[in-house]
Scaffold this motif. Structure first.
Motif, PDB file in Angstrom:
ATOM      1  N   THR A  60       6.099 -42.033 -48.015  1.00 42.55           N
ATOM      2  CA  THR A  60       5.464 -42.713 -46.896  1.00 42.55           C
ATOM      3  C   THR A  60       4.058 -42.154 -46.671  1.00 42.55           C
ATOM      4  OG1 THR A  60       6.255 -41.152 -45.226  1.00 42.55           O
ATOM      5  CG2 THR A  60       7.721 -42.997 -45.794  1.00 42.55           C
ATOM      6  N   ASP A  61       3.250 -42.897 -45.940  1.00 42.81           N
ATOM      7  CA  ASP A  61       1.896 -42.425 -45.619  1.00 42.81           C
ATOM      8  C   ASP A  61       1.955 -41.107 -44.851  1.00 42.81           C
ATOM      9  OD1 ASP A  61       0.655 -44.577 -46.834  1.00 42.81           O
ATOM     10  OD2 ASP A  61       0.696 -45.801 -45.020  1.00 42.81           O
ATOM     11  N   ALA A  62       2.953 -40.979 -43.963  1.00 39.09           N
ATOM     12  CA  ALA A  62       3.079 -39.747 -43.187  1.00 39.09           C
ATOM     13  C   ALA A  62       3.417 -38.570 -44.096  1.00 39.09           C
ATOM     14  CB  ALA A  62       4.156 -39.909 -42.116  1.00 39.09           C
ATOM     15  N   GLN A  63       4.309 -38.781 -45.054  1.00 42.63           N
ATOM     16  CA  GLN A  63       4.650 -37.711 -45.993  1.00 42.63           C
ATOM     17  C   GLN A  63       3.445 -37.302 -46.830  1.00 42.63           C
ATOM     18  OE1 GLN A  63       8.035 -39.780 -47.792  1.00 42.63           O
ATOM     19  NE2 GLN A  63       9.366 -38.096 -47.183  1.00 42.63           N
ATOM     20  N   LYS A  64       2.693 -38.282 -47.285  1.00 36.75           N
ATOM     21  CA  LYS A  64       1.502 -37.987 -48.074  1.00 36.75           C
ATOM     22  C   LYS A  64       0.489 -37.194 -47.256  1.00 36.75           C
ATOM     23  CE  LYS A  64       1.936 -42.221 -50.835  1.00 36.75           C
ATOM     24  NZ  LYS A  64       1.322 -43.538 -51.137  1.00 36.75           N
ATOM     25  N   ALA A  65       0.342 -37.565 -45.998  1.00 37.99           N
ATOM     26  CA  ALA A  65      -0.628 -36.872 -45.140  1.00 37.99           C
ATOM     27  C   ALA A  65      -0.255 -35.412 -44.931  1.00 37.99           C
ATOM     28  CB  ALA A  65      -0.722 -37.586 -43.788  1.00 37.99           C
ATOM     29  N   LEU A  66       1.035 -35.111 -45.011  1.00 45.03           N
ATOM     30  CA  LEU A  66       1.494 -33.737 -44.824  1.00 45.03           C
ATOM     31  C   LEU A  66       1.525 -32.945 -46.132  1.00 45.03           C
ATOM     32  CD1 LEU A  66       4.397 -34.266 -42.276  1.00 45.03           C
ATOM     33  CD2 LEU A  66       2.167 -33.248 -41.839  1.00 45.03           C
ATOM     34  N   GLY A  67       1.144 -33.602 -47.241  1.00 45.02           N
ATOM     35  CA  GLY A  67       1.080 -32.898 -48.517  1.00 45.02           C
ATOM     36  C   GLY A  67       2.362 -32.919 -49.317  1.00 45.02           C
ATOM     37  N   PHE A  68       3.345 -33.745 -48.946  1.00 46.40           N
ATOM     38  CA  PHE A  68       4.577 -33.823 -49.723  1.00 46.40           C
ATOM     39  C   PHE A  68       4.301 -34.471 -51.083  1.00 46.40           C
ATOM     40  CE2 PHE A  68       6.426 -33.525 -45.438  1.00 46.40           C
ATOM     41  CZ  PHE A  68       7.342 -32.507 -45.669  1.00 46.40           C
ATOM     42  N   PHE A  69       5.028 -34.019 -52.089  1.00 50.58           N
ATOM     43  CA  PHE A  69       4.878 -34.565 -53.435  1.00 50.58           C
ATOM     44  C   PHE A  69       6.165 -34.322 -54.221  1.00 50.58           C
ATOM     45  CE2 PHE A  69       4.037 -30.135 -53.961  1.00 50.58           C
ATOM     46  CZ  PHE A  69       4.366 -29.816 -55.272  1.00 50.58           C
ATOM     47  N   LEU A  70       6.233 -34.909 -55.433  1.00 56.14           N
ATOM     48  CA  LEU A  70       7.423 -34.817 -56.276  1.00 56.14           C
ATOM     49  C   LEU A  70       7.119 -33.910 -57.466  1.00 56.14           C
ATOM     50  CD1 LEU A  70       8.226 -38.624 -56.131  1.00 56.14           C
ATOM     51  CD2 LEU A  70       9.420 -36.798 -54.890  1.00 56.14           C
ATOM     52  N   PRO A  71       7.624 -32.687 -57.454  1.00 61.27           N
ATOM     53  CA  PRO A  71       7.316 -31.726 -58.520  1.00 61.27           C
ATOM     54  C   PRO A  71       7.701 -32.199 -59.914  1.00 61.27           C
ATOM     55  CG  PRO A  71       8.295 -30.603 -56.647  1.00 61.27           C
ATOM     56  CD  PRO A  71       8.441 -32.080 -56.395  1.00 61.27           C
ATOM     57  N   CYS A  72       8.720 -33.058 -60.015  1.00 58.04           N
ATOM     58  CA  CYS A  72       9.198 -33.475 -61.333  1.00 58.04           C
ATOM     59  C   CYS A  72       8.193 -34.342 -62.072  1.00 58.04           C
ATOM     60  CB  CYS A  72      10.538 -34.192 -61.215  1.00 58.04           C
ATOM     61  SG  CYS A  72      10.468 -35.787 -60.379  1.00 58.04           S
ATOM     62  N   ILE A  73       7.232 -34.944 -61.352  1.00 56.65           N
ATOM     63  CA  ILE A  73       6.219 -35.776 -62.007  1.00 56.65           C
ATOM     64  C   ILE A  73       4.810 -35.280 -61.669  1.00 56.65           C
ATOM     65  CG2 ILE A  73       7.649 -37.850 -62.199  1.00 56.65           C
ATOM     66  CD1 ILE A  73       6.293 -38.909 -59.655  1.00 56.65           C
ATOM     67  N   CYS A  74       4.727 -34.033 -61.218  1.00 56.15           N
ATOM     68  CA  CYS A  74       3.432 -33.470 -60.821  1.00 56.15           C
ATOM     69  C   CYS A  74       2.915 -32.521 -61.896  1.00 56.15           C
ATOM     70  CB  CYS A  74       3.562 -32.725 -59.487  1.00 56.15           C
ATOM     71  SG  CYS A  74       2.009 -31.969 -58.950  1.00 56.15           S
ATOM     72  N   GLU A  75       1.763 -32.852 -62.470  1.00 55.67           N
ATOM     73  CA  GLU A  75       1.064 -31.981 -63.414  1.00 55.67           C
ATOM     74  C   GLU A  75      -0.289 -31.648 -62.781  1.00 55.67           C
ATOM     75  OE1 GLU A  75       0.877 -33.793 -67.252  1.00 55.67           O
ATOM     76  OE2 GLU A  75       3.032 -34.265 -67.299  1.00 55.67           O
ATOM     77  N   PRO A  76      -0.378 -30.549 -62.046  1.00 52.52           N
ATOM     78  CA  PRO A  76      -1.591 -30.255 -61.271  1.00 52.52           C
ATOM     79  C   PRO A  76      -2.797 -29.939 -62.162  1.00 52.52           C
ATOM     80  CG  PRO A  76      -0.107 -28.384 -61.251  1.00 52.52           C
ATOM     81  CD  PRO A  76       0.637 -29.498 -61.923  1.00 52.52           C
ATOM     82  N   THR A  77      -3.959 -30.349 -61.705  1.00 50.26           N
ATOM     83  CA  THR A  77      -5.212 -30.037 -62.395  1.00 50.26           C
ATOM     84  C   THR A  77      -6.114 -29.173 -61.515  1.00 50.26           C
ATOM     85  OG1 THR A  77      -6.160 -32.117 -61.575  1.00 50.26           O
ATOM     86  CG2 THR A  77      -5.137 -32.150 -63.765  1.00 50.26           C
ATOM     87  N   SER A  78      -5.691 -28.928 -60.278  1.00 55.60           N
ATOM     88  CA  SER A  78      -6.419 -28.047 -59.365  1.00 55.60           C
ATOM     89  C   SER A  78      -5.393 -27.181 -58.647  1.00 55.60           C
ATOM     90  CB  SER A  78      -7.248 -28.857 -58.361  1.00 55.60           C
ATOM     91  OG  SER A  78      -6.426 -29.711 -57.594  1.00 55.60           O
ATOM     92  N   PRO A  79      -5.799 -26.031 -58.094  1.00 57.93           N
ATOM     93  CA  PRO A  79      -4.847 -25.083 -57.501  1.00 57.93           C
ATOM     94  C   PRO A  79      -3.996 -25.693 -56.391  1.00 57.93           C
ATOM     95  CG  PRO A  79      -6.971 -24.039 -57.815  1.00 57.93           C
ATOM     96  CD  PRO A  79      -7.183 -25.502 -58.080  1.00 57.93           C
ATOM     97  N   LEU A  80      -2.704 -25.351 -56.408  1.00 58.12           N
ATOM     98  CA  LEU A  80      -1.763 -25.783 -55.385  1.00 58.12           C
ATOM     99  C   LEU A  80      -0.971 -24.579 -54.886  1.00 58.12           C
ATOM    100  CD1 LEU A  80      -0.034 -29.021 -56.802  1.00 58.12           C
ATOM    101  CD2 LEU A  80      -1.750 -28.908 -54.991  1.00 58.12           C
ATOM    102  N   VAL A  81      -0.837 -24.472 -53.566  1.00 59.77           N
ATOM    103  CA  VAL A  81       0.098 -23.533 -52.958  1.00 59.77           C
ATOM    104  C   VAL A  81       1.189 -24.393 -52.343  1.00 59.77           C
ATOM    105  CG1 VAL A  81       0.459 -21.722 -51.245  1.00 59.77           C
ATOM    106  CG2 VAL A  81      -1.716 -21.852 -52.485  1.00 59.77           C
ATOM    107  N   ILE A  82       2.422 -24.207 -52.773  1.00 59.88           N
ATOM    108  CA  ILE A  82       3.487 -25.107 -52.375  1.00 59.88           C
ATOM    109  C   ILE A  82       4.623 -24.363 -51.679  1.00 59.88           C
ATOM    110  CG2 ILE A  82       2.900 -26.593 -54.322  1.00 59.88           C
ATOM    111  CD1 ILE A  82       5.514 -25.711 -55.656  1.00 59.88           C
TER     112      ILE A  82
END
Length: 315
Positions: A60-82
């Motif tokens: 949801t837009d609210a989840q995205k605004a809070l920084g939620f994401f799906l680690p199983c399809i996340c390949e970060p290209t910039s630093p993330l603290v999770i």
């Protein structure tokens, strides 16, 4: 900076590797199931950094605004603290500023702290001891109020109620954690009808969302329904009536059982015909929220357009 940090622990991640694979390889007990971004079992939150947009598909837009994401399809290209999705972070200290009655059994608690970011409608965990913690929604607005405001119902035999009633005084220090919750205005179309329905202290987050919607220039009609058992159980009526009078697109509808008005039935009768086009915020006890969610969905409302904050009493 390390590309991936889990809480305060650096985690090695190889190019092209997903966050989930890196966490599992590092021995982190991360939940998962489908590994394709569909089930959302592995959901985590970025507390620093921005997750790739493709790792937020289906959220949801609210989840995205809070920084939620799906680690199983996340390949970060910039630093993330999770952190895990339910991690409220370290406890923070606050000073009690005010405790005032709103009804015979509801008090307004205002506390002050520094450098605390939140969105109106989220909730905190109030901490009165290692074994005494309760969640309370925020009625305050971060850009308008120098305090955090909660509305607390004083239950006759409640431990937190007794603590608030008998121990807390202005000037005293206490601790809290958070914020949590996605019951806030982010992602609502400014021209969309906005309907807020709550009972009792469920008014607290709705009051915050209402103020935030107006501050952000919401143009569509806004209707706030507030229910109580008796007329004396309503509160903030002067403030809400003043808002409705000052704003042409705001309507305040109180409903009390002693006068024959059930807030859920009243709201459903009026809102069902336009449910498919509205955004809904529902706050109150489990039974009220679940009934409203079911009936609004059956009336055509999209589940993504319904945000809720159900209050579950402590055992």
């Amino acid at each position: 900076m390390t590309l991936l940090t889990y809480k305060d622990r650096p985690v090695e991640i190889a190019p092209g590797e997903t966050v989930l694979d890196a966490l599992l390889r590092a021995g982190v007990e991360a939940s998962y199931s489908c590994r394709s971004g569909n089930c959302q079992t592995c959901l985590h939150r970025a507390v620093e950094g921005t997750p790739p947009a493709e790792s937020q598909k289906g959220l949801t837009d609210a989840q995205k605004a809070l920084g939620f994401f799906l680690p199983c399809i996340c390949e970060p290209t910039s630093p993330l603290v999770i952190a895990p999705p339910d991690d409220a972070g370290a406890a923070m200290e606050a000073t009690v500023r005010e405790i005032t009655p709103l009804t015979d059994d509801v008090v307004r608690l205002r506390i002050e702290t520094a450098n605390f970011a939140y969105r109106s409608g989220q909730f905190l965990e109030l901490i009165a001891g290692d074994d005494l913690r309760r969640h309370y929604s925020l009625a305050s607005h971060p850009e308008e109020d120098p305090f955090l405001e909660m509305h607390i119902r004083l239950h006759p035999n409640g431990r937190m109620s007794r603590y608030v009633r008998e121990t807390l005084v202005a000037g005293q220090k206490l601790h809290f954690a958070g914020p949590r919750g996605t019951c806030f205005y982010e992602g609502v179309d400014a021209d969309q009808p906005l309907t807020l329905i709550g009972a009792g202290t469920g008014l607290a987050p709705l009051y915050g969302v209402l103020r935030d919607a107006l501050r952000q220039g919401h143009r569509g009609p806004i209707r706030l329904y507030h229910g109580a058992r008796e007329r004396k159980g309503l509160y903030l009526t002067d403030e809400l009536q003043a808002l409705a009078k000052a704003r042409a697109n705001v309507e305040y509808i109180p409903a009390t059982l002693d006068l024959g008005a059930n807030v859920a039935a009243l709201a459903l009768e009026a809102e069902a015909p336009r449910a498919a086009h509205s955004a809904f915020f529902l706050c109150g006890d489990d039974a009220l929220v679940n009934r409203l969610k079911r009936d609004l969905f059956m009336s055509g409302a999209s589940l993504k357009a319904i945000r809720s904050d159900a209050f579950t009493p402590a055992a």
